[in-house]
Design a protein around this motif. Structure first.
Motif, PDB file in Angstrom:
ATOM      1  N   ARG A 172       0.693  -1.332  -0.010  1.00  0.00           N
ATOM      2  CA  ARG A 172       0.039  -0.065   0.207  1.00  0.00           C
ATOM      3  C   ARG A 172       1.142   1.261   0.106  1.00  0.00           C
ATOM      4  O   ARG A 172       0.660   2.285  -0.820  1.00  0.00           O
ATOM      5  CB  ARG A 172      -1.069   0.190   1.202  1.00  0.00           C
ATOM      6  N   ARG A 173       1.955   1.333   0.768  1.00  0.00           N
ATOM      7  CA  ARG A 173       2.565   2.372   0.597  1.00  0.00           C
ATOM      8  C   ARG A 173       3.495   2.357  -0.528  1.00  0.00           C
ATOM      9  O   ARG A 173       3.760   3.642  -1.107  1.00  0.00           O
ATOM     10  CB  ARG A 173       3.926   2.155   1.834  1.00  0.00           C
ATOM     11  N   LEU A 174       3.738   1.605  -1.131  1.00  0.00           N
ATOM     12  CA  LEU A 174       4.370   1.531  -2.704  1.00  0.00           C
ATOM     13  C   LEU A 174       3.444   2.302  -3.686  1.00  0.00           C
ATOM     14  O   LEU A 174       3.574   3.150  -4.495  1.00  0.00           O
ATOM     15  CB  LEU A 174       4.777   0.323  -3.159  1.00  0.00           C
ATOM     16  N   GLU A 175       2.075   1.850  -3.593  1.00  0.00           N
ATOM     17  CA  GLU A 175       1.108   2.548  -4.536  1.00  0.00           C
ATOM     18  C   GLU A 175       0.794   3.877  -4.203  1.00  0.00           C
ATOM     19  O   GLU A 175       0.791   4.640  -4.990  1.00  0.00           O
ATOM     20  CB  GLU A 175      -0.268   1.769  -4.239  1.00  0.00           C
ATOM     21  N   VAL A 176       0.993   4.180  -2.720  1.00  0.00           N
ATOM     22  CA  VAL A 176       0.680   5.904  -2.462  1.00  0.00           C
ATOM     23  C   VAL A 176       2.096   6.348  -3.031  1.00  0.00           C
ATOM     24  O   VAL A 176       1.873   7.503  -3.635  1.00  0.00           O
ATOM     25  CB  VAL A 176       0.564   5.842  -0.887  1.00  0.00           C
TER      26      VAL A 176
ATOM     27  N   TYR B 176      10.217   7.453 -19.261  1.00  0.00           N
ATOM     28  CA  TYR B 176      11.568   7.409 -18.742  1.00  0.00           C
ATOM     29  C   TYR B 176      11.452   6.594 -17.454  1.00  0.00           C
ATOM     30  O   TYR B 176      12.405   5.469 -17.176  1.00  0.00           O
ATOM     31  CB  TYR B 176      12.271   8.647 -18.763  1.00  0.00           C
ATOM     32  N   LEU B 177      10.636   7.062 -16.751  1.00  0.00           N
ATOM     33  CA  LEU B 177      10.297   6.566 -15.317  1.00  0.00           C
ATOM     34  C   LEU B 177      10.175   4.956 -15.109  1.00  0.00           C
ATOM     35  O   LEU B 177      10.425   3.969 -14.589  1.00  0.00           O
ATOM     36  CB  LEU B 177       9.371   7.100 -14.348  1.00  0.00           C
ATOM     37  N   ARG B 178       9.079   4.652 -16.538  1.00  0.00           N
ATOM     38  CA  ARG B 178       8.909   3.282 -16.532  1.00  0.00           C
ATOM     39  C   ARG B 178       9.774   2.449 -16.981  1.00  0.00           C
ATOM     40  O   ARG B 178       9.868   1.094 -16.875  1.00  0.00           O
ATOM     41  CB  ARG B 178       7.609   3.040 -17.468  1.00  0.00           C
ATOM     42  N   THR B 179      10.544   2.994 -18.103  1.00  0.00           N
ATOM     43  CA  THR B 179      11.624   2.159 -18.573  1.00  0.00           C
ATOM     44  C   THR B 179      12.739   1.816 -17.406  1.00  0.00           C
ATOM     45  O   THR B 179      13.431   0.755 -17.393  1.00  0.00           O
ATOM     46  CB  THR B 179      12.594   3.005 -19.611  1.00  0.00           C
ATOM     47  N   ARG B 180      12.916   2.845 -16.446  1.00  0.00           N
ATOM     48  CA  ARG B 180      14.074   2.681 -15.276  1.00  0.00           C
ATOM     49  C   ARG B 180      13.212   1.792 -14.342  1.00  0.00           C
ATOM     50  O   ARG B 180      13.909   1.523 -13.367  1.00  0.00           O
ATOM     51  CB  ARG B 180      14.528   3.868 -14.882  1.00  0.00           C
ATOM     52  N   LYS B 181      12.127   1.392 -14.142  1.00  0.00           N
ATOM     53  CA  LYS B 181      11.185   0.693 -13.375  1.00  0.00           C
ATOM     54  C   LYS B 181      10.992   1.489 -11.969  1.00  0.00           C
ATOM     55  O   LYS B 181      11.206   0.669 -10.992  1.00  0.00           O
ATOM     56  CB  LYS B 181      12.008  -0.840 -13.291  1.00  0.00           C
ATOM     57  N   ILE B 182      10.980   2.641 -12.193  1.00  0.00           N
ATOM     58  CA  ILE B 182      10.767   3.399 -11.054  1.00  0.00           C
ATOM     59  C   ILE B 182       9.350   3.437 -10.616  1.00  0.00           C
ATOM     60  O   ILE B 182       8.882   3.375  -9.558  1.00  0.00           O
ATOM     61  CB  ILE B 182      11.389   4.857 -11.055  1.00  0.00           C
ATOM     62  N   LEU B 183       8.499   3.476 -11.634  1.00  0.00           N
ATOM     63  CA  LEU B 183       7.073   3.279 -11.418  1.00  0.00           C
ATOM     64  C   LEU B 183       6.540   1.912 -12.047  1.00  0.00           C
ATOM     65  O   LEU B 183       7.075   1.236 -12.785  1.00  0.00           O
ATOM     66  CB  LEU B 183       6.481   4.403 -12.455  1.00  0.00           C
TER      67      LEU B 183
END
Length: 444
Positions: A373-377, A437-444
């Motif tokens: 849940r904290r990750l989703e937030v 860019y964030l999806r490519t770096r797996k941040i999101l």
């Protein structure tokens, strides 16, 4: 020249020696008596104890004169004997005074002797409350002070581990809140108002009633006390386990779908109770296991109150063959009895450990759920921050055009619409570029 004793004032580490003195001759001693008996008139002289003792005599020409050979009355000899007797008596009294004073000091140390208020239970079931001091307790039970420390209620924190100590005439029981001394003629229960003491008395009294024996042979009183103590302790542990288990099972069904503060607090309290219960059951199990592995202690319990002794290699020797047979039969019964309570304590400890493991797994599951849940937030917060950044860039362009400076774009009709469209389009493009860019770096 008179023979006199002069005692100087008492000096530390000094002895009294005697020498010859010259005094006014009120009643001079006869010189013939001195020469015949070879007496050495002595004068007390203080000499340090480190020096050698010497008999100092002073013989002068005057002592050998005819004037000193005059009369000496018999009363002077009697006075000399009385003086010597008084001196001996005084020395004896001085020797006795330190002994008496030291004894008085030992009595006047001001140490207050412990007085215990105990419940005494006789083999016939008679219960009485009495007060007994430490000295009387040691004398009646044949114990030593270090034995009493294991059941002393004032040392509750230092001797909290359960123990069962076997001595020649008594068995000392320390089972948590139950502390007792079992002897052949009675059992003394300390802290009888606590739950452990009350449960022990309620378990022991029915066993002492002959009507409840069902016609079977009765065990010795000490074994009845030991079994009643173990039974009351195990029953209390099992009762606590029966009270905790339904609550833990209900929490495991509700969690982790329902996360509220009340449910999490109840889970914490249940987990703490399980830890305490498992610790007590484990300590009791370890005590019983150590006792079963020690054959010497079991045989000492069997020969208590009998005319038997333990010889080398723990061999029981009895003056009466029948007592040896009874001791061997009781040894088997004691082992079976201890094994029974060992299994019950092991079962209680195992069940408490299983429930505790389930509660810990549930806590881990709750922690994982909360982490997701904290990750989703965090993801939502990051998207909002990217959008805010893109909008802020457009606001910067709008702010530049809002300055009161002439750029000659205000004279054109379509300049406003073109600028607004460019700001919106640039913000959207910047947002999607940052997001990809964030999806490519797996941040999101």
């Amino acid at each position: 020249m008179a023979l006199s004793l002069q005692l100087p004032p008492a000096l530390p580490n000094h002895h009294l020696l005697f020498s010859y003195s010259t005094l006014p001759s009120s009643s001079p001693p006869p010189l013939s008596l001195i020469h015949k008996k070879k007496l050495c008139p002595l004068l007390p002289i203080a000499v340090r104890s480190s020096s050698r003792v010497k008999c100092l005599t002073k013989s002068t020409e005057e002592d050998r004169s005819e004037q000193e050979s005059s009369l000496v009355s018999d009363s002077d000899v009697g006075e000399e004997a009385e003086i010597r007797e008084d001196t001996k008596v005084q020395l004896q009294q001085n020797k006795r005074i330190p002994t008496t004073s030291s004894f008085g000091d030992s009595l006047s140390l001001g140490i207050r002797e412990h007085v215990y208020e105990v419940v005494e239970v006789k083999p016939n079931g008679m219960v009485s409350t009495r007060k007994i001091n430490r000295r009387q307790l040691l004398k009646s039970s044949g114990l030593r002070p270090r034995d009493i420390r294991s059941v002393d209620p004032s040392l509750f924190l230092t001797n909290s581990m359960p123990s069962l100590l076997v001595r020649e005439h008594a068995i000392l029981l320390n089972l948590g809140s139950l502390r007792a001394i079992a002897m052949q003629e009675c059992v003394l229960i300390f802290d009888y108002n606590r739950r452990g003491g009350k449960a022990f008395i309620d378990t022991l009294l029915p066993r002492l009633n002959p009507r409840n024996s069902n016609g079977g042979p009765c065990m010795p009183f000490e074994l009845e006390v030991v079994e009643a103590a173990l039974l009351s302790r195990v029953q209390r542990l099992e009762q606590r386990l029966m009270n905790i288990e339904p609550r833990v099972q209900a929490l495991l069904k509700v969690l982790p779908n329902r996360l509220t503060a009340d449910i999490l607090e109840e889970l914490r309290i249940s987990k703490q109770a399980l830890v305490e219960l498992g610790s007590r059951a484990g300590a009791l199990r370890q005590m019983l296991l150590d006792l079963l592995e020690d054959e010497h202690e079991i045989r000492r319990i069997c020969i208590m109150g009998k005319n038997c002794k333990l010889k080398g290699n723990d061999v029981v020797e009895c003056s009466v063959p029948l007592e040896k047979q009874i001791a061997e039969e009781e040894e088997e019964e004691i082992e079976m009895l201890l094994e029974n309570y060992l299994q019950r304590s092991e079962s209680c400890h195992g069940q408490a450990e299983r429930l505790l493991d389930s509660a810990k797994e549930m806590e881990d599951s709750i922690a994982v759920n909360l982490s997701s849940r904290r990750l989703e937030v965090s993801r939502v917060e990051l998207l909002l921050q990217v959008g805010t950044f893109c909008v802020a860039v457009g606001a910067l362009v709008a702010g530049i055009f809002g300055m009161n400076l002439k750029s000659y774009l205000e004279e054109h009709v379509f300049a406003f619409w073109l600028t607004t469209a460019g700001i919106i389009f640039g913000a959207v493009v910047a947002f999607f570029l940052t997001y990809s860019y964030l999806r490519t770096r797996k941040i999101l």
